[in-house]
Write an enzyme that holds these catalytic residues in place. Structure first.
Site, PDB file in Angstrom:
ATOM      1  N   THR A  13      14.012  38.535  12.866  1.00  0.00           N
ATOM      2  CA  THR A  13      12.771  39.240  13.582  1.00  0.00           C
ATOM      3  C   THR A  13      13.334  39.069  15.167  1.00  0.00           C
ATOM      4  OG1 THR A  13      10.546  38.523  14.197  1.00  0.00           O
ATOM      5  CG2 THR A  13      11.774  37.281  13.645  1.00  0.00           C
ATOM      6  N   ASN A  15      11.360  39.102  16.934  1.00  0.00           N
ATOM      7  CA  ASN A  15       9.807  38.421  18.269  1.00  0.00           C
ATOM      8  C   ASN A  15      10.343  36.925  18.044  1.00  0.00           C
ATOM      9  OD1 ASN A  15       7.482  37.462  17.906  1.00  0.00           O
ATOM     10  ND2 ASN A  15       6.234  39.807  17.796  1.00  0.00           N
ATOM     11  N   LYS A  18       6.802  34.896  16.319  1.00  0.00           N
ATOM     12  CA  LYS A  18       7.378  35.013  14.667  1.00  0.00           C
ATOM     13  C   LYS A  18       7.906  34.280  14.128  1.00  0.00           C
ATOM     14  CE  LYS A  18       6.448  39.303  12.687  1.00  0.00           C
ATOM     15  NZ  LYS A  18       7.455  40.886  11.940  1.00  0.00           N
ATOM     16  N   ASP A  74       6.565  41.776   7.231  1.00  0.00           N
ATOM     17  CA  ASP A  74       5.918  42.826   8.855  1.00  0.00           C
ATOM     18  C   ASP A  74       4.383  42.504   8.830  1.00  0.00           C
ATOM     19  OD1 ASP A  74       6.831  45.118   9.544  1.00  0.00           O
ATOM     20  OD2 ASP A  74       5.196  46.490   8.385  1.00  0.00           O
ATOM     21  N   PHE A 157       0.484  35.133  19.860  1.00  0.00           N
ATOM     22  CA  PHE A 157       1.113  36.135  19.988  1.00  0.00           C
ATOM     23  C   PHE A 157      -0.029  37.653  19.862  1.00  0.00           C
ATOM     24  CE2 PHE A 157       3.093  38.462  16.641  1.00  0.00           C
ATOM     25  CZ  PHE A 157       2.409  37.056  15.893  1.00  0.00           C
ATOM     26  N   GLY A 158       0.350  38.512  19.848  1.00  0.00           N
ATOM     27  CA  GLY A 158      -0.775  39.879  20.157  1.00  0.00           C
ATOM     28  C   GLY A 158      -1.785  39.816  19.922  1.00  0.00           C
ATOM     29  N   ASP A 160      -3.663  37.971  19.388  1.00  0.00           N
ATOM     30  CA  ASP A 160      -4.514  36.854  17.987  1.00  0.00           C
ATOM     31  C   ASP A 160      -6.297  36.699  19.509  1.00  0.00           C
ATOM     32  OD1 ASP A 160      -3.212  36.127  16.516  1.00  0.00           O
ATOM     33  OD2 ASP A 160      -1.656  34.961  17.363  1.00  0.00           O
ATOM     34  N   LYS A 180      -2.991  27.348  13.333  1.00  0.00           N
ATOM     35  CA  LYS A 180      -2.903  28.434  13.249  1.00  0.00           C
ATOM     36  C   LYS A 180      -2.550  28.073  11.929  1.00  0.00           C
ATOM     37  CE  LYS A 180      -1.196  33.233  14.101  1.00  0.00           C
ATOM     38  NZ  LYS A 180      -0.659  34.136  15.407  1.00  0.00           N
ATOM     39  N   ARG A 186       0.349  35.124   8.221  1.00  0.00           N
ATOM     40  CA  ARG A 186       1.480  34.100   7.635  1.00  0.00           C
ATOM     41  C   ARG A 186       2.429  33.048   7.209  1.00  0.00           C
ATOM     42  NH1 ARG A 186       2.641  35.436  12.232  1.00  0.00           N
ATOM     43  NH2 ARG A 186       3.445  37.427  12.141  1.00  0.00           N
TER      44      ARG A 186
HETATM   45  P1  ITT Z   1      10.035  41.780  13.676  1.00  0.00           P
HETATM   46  O1  ITT Z   1       9.457  43.649  13.180  1.00  0.00           O
HETATM   47  O2  ITT Z   1      11.366  41.925  14.808  1.00  0.00           O
HETATM   48  O3  ITT Z   1       9.822  40.839  13.113  1.00  0.00           O
HETATM   49  P2  ITT Z   1       7.529  43.157  15.397  1.00  0.00           P
HETATM   50  O4  ITT Z   1       6.630  41.959  16.238  1.00  0.00           O
HETATM   51  O5  ITT Z   1       8.411  44.510  15.592  1.00  0.00           O
HETATM   52  O6  ITT Z   1       8.526  42.206  14.595  1.00  0.00           O
HETATM   53  P3  ITT Z   1       6.687  44.086  12.888  1.00  0.00           P
HETATM   54  O7  ITT Z   1       6.295  45.020  12.817  1.00  0.00           O
HETATM   55  O8  ITT Z   1       5.435  42.966  11.846  1.00  0.00           O
HETATM   56  O9  ITT Z   1       6.578  42.592  14.739  1.00  0.00           O
HETATM   57  O10 ITT Z   1       4.850  44.433  14.510  1.00  0.00           O
HETATM   58  C1  ITT Z   1       3.918  43.252  13.683  1.00  0.00           C
HETATM   59  C2  ITT Z   1       2.797  43.688  14.701  1.00  0.00           C
HETATM   60  O11 ITT Z   1       1.795  42.806  14.701  1.00  0.00           O
HETATM   61  C3  ITT Z   1       3.124  42.344  16.266  1.00  0.00           C
HETATM   62  O12 ITT Z   1       4.037  42.459  16.881  1.00  0.00           O
HETATM   63  C4  ITT Z   1       1.644  42.423  16.506  1.00  0.00           C
HETATM   64  O13 ITT Z   1       1.065  42.998  17.265  1.00  0.00           O
HETATM   65  C5  ITT Z   1       0.596  41.762  15.258  1.00  0.00           C
HETATM   66  N1  ITT Z   1       0.661  40.738  14.172  1.00  0.00           N
HETATM   67  C6  ITT Z   1       1.116  40.369  12.931  1.00  0.00           C
HETATM   68  N2  ITT Z   1       0.373  39.418  13.414  1.00  0.00           N
HETATM   69  C7  ITT Z   1       0.396  38.316  14.742  1.00  0.00           C
HETATM   70  C8  ITT Z   1      -0.611  37.403  14.387  1.00  0.00           C
HETATM   71  O14 ITT Z   1       0.144  36.282  13.743  1.00  0.00           O
HETATM   72  N3  ITT Z   1      -1.110  37.516  15.542  1.00  0.00           N
HETATM   73  C9  ITT Z   1      -0.930  38.613  16.389  1.00  0.00           C
HETATM   74  N4  ITT Z   1      -0.940  39.656  15.969  1.00  0.00           N
HETATM   75  C10 ITT Z   1      -0.136  40.075  15.598  1.00  0.00           C
END
Ligand code: ITT
Length: 206
Positions: A13, A15, A18, A74, A157-158, A160, A180, A186
Site C-alpha cells: 500500500t 497509504n 492503512k 482495496d 484517516f479518510g 472516518d 477501530k 479492514r
Molecule cells: P493504496 O491503493 O496504495 O492501498 P489508497 O488510499 O489509494 O492506497 P484505495 O484505492 O483502496 O487505497 O482507496 C481507499 C480510500 O477509501 C481511502 O483513500 C479513503 O479515502 C477511503 N477509505 C478506505 N478505508 C477507510 C477507512 O478505514 N477510513 C476512512 N476512509 C477509508
C-alpha cells in the site's frame, strides 16, 4: 502450514494510515508485516471499479515483483444517497487536488441537506493475499453506519470523521486505534485472510 507460519508478509500500500492499521490487525493474530519502505520501488497497476480485482492486482504485483507473500486492500465508502458512491473511487473522489478533508467536504456538499435513508453508508474492504507463484485469494469486510452532517473526531484517516457507526453512535474518528481495529471493515477482511491455510490458495485469480 497456517498463515502464521508463512513468514513476514509484505503490505502493498502507498497509504501509511492503512499500513499502520493492517500491521496492528495482523500483529494481534501473530502475523508479522513489513511495508514497502526499504524495498525496491514498485509499479502499481491502474485501478478499476471492482474492489476484489483492484486488491488482487496490487497484492499479485507485489508478490511477483518481490518474490514474497504479499497482501493489499482495496476499500471505499458507499453512500446510499450517492447511488453507492464513491465506492472503489473513494481515494480519488472530487479530483486529484483534494486531500482527505477536501474529499470529506466534497462528499458532504454532494449529499447536501438529504436526511434519513440517503445518509445510510457502509465502509467496504476487500483484502487480497498473493503468493509469488501467482495464487491469490480475497476476503471482504464491511462496516455499516451513517454519514454525519459535520465531521467529528481526529483519529483514523479518510472519511472516518463523518462516518457514524451503526453499532456505536460515535464516528470512526472518535474511536481509538485499537477500537477501530477491532470492528472495522479492514479488520474483518484481514482477519478472514489470516485464518486461511496458505497451501489451499486457488491457482486462478478470484
Ligand atoms: P493504496 O491503493 O496504495 O492501498 P489508497 O488510499 O489509494 O492506497 P484505495 O484505492 O483502496 O487505497 O482507496 C481507499 C480510500 O477509501 C481511502 O483513500 C479513503 O479515502 C477511503 N477509505 C478506505 N478505508 C477507510 C477507512 O478505514 N477510513 C476512512 N476512509 C477509508
Amino acid at each position: 502450514m497456517t498463515s502464521r507460519g508463512a513468514g513476514t508478509w509484505v503490505v502493498a500500500t502507498s497509504n501509511p494510515a492503512k499500513l499502520r492499521e493492517i500491521r496492528e490487525i495482523l500483529s494481534e493474530l501473530g502475523v508479522e508485516c513489513v511495508g514497502l519502505e526499504g524495498l525496491p520501488p514498485i509499479t502499481f497497476p491502474d485501478e478499476g471499479d471492482d474492489y476484489a480485482e483492484n486488491a488482487a492486482r496490487k497484492a499479485r504485483s507485489a508478490a511477483e515483483q518481490f518474490g514474497r507473500v504479499a497482501v493489499a486492500d482495496d476499500s471505499g465508502l458507499e453512500v446510499a444517497g450517492l447511488d453507492g458512491g464513491p465506492g472503489p473511487l473513494s481515494a480519488r473522489y472530487g479530483g486529484p487536488a483534494l486531500d482527505d478533508s477536501g474529499r470529506v467536504a466534497h462528499l458532504l456538499a454532494e449529499l447536501g441537506s438529504s436526511s434519513g435513508a440517503a445518509r445510510a453508508a457502509r465502509f467496504v474492504c476487500v483484502a487480497a493475499l498473493a503468493s509469488p507463484d501467482g495464487r491469490v485469494v480475497t476476503r471482504r469486510g464491511e462496516c455499516r453506519g451513517w454519514i454525519r452532517k459535520e465531521p467529528s473526531g481526529t483519529s483514523g484517516f479518510g472519511y472516518d470523521p463523518i462516518f457514524e457507526l451503526e453499532s456505536d453512535g460515535r464516528t470512526m474518528a472518535e474511536l481509538d486505534d485499537a477500537e477501530k481495529n477491532r470492528i472495522s471493515h479492514r479488520a474483518r477482511a484481514f482477519r478472514a485472510l489470516a485464518a486461511l491455510r496458505l497451501p489451499s490458495l486457488p491457482r486462478s485469480a478470484p
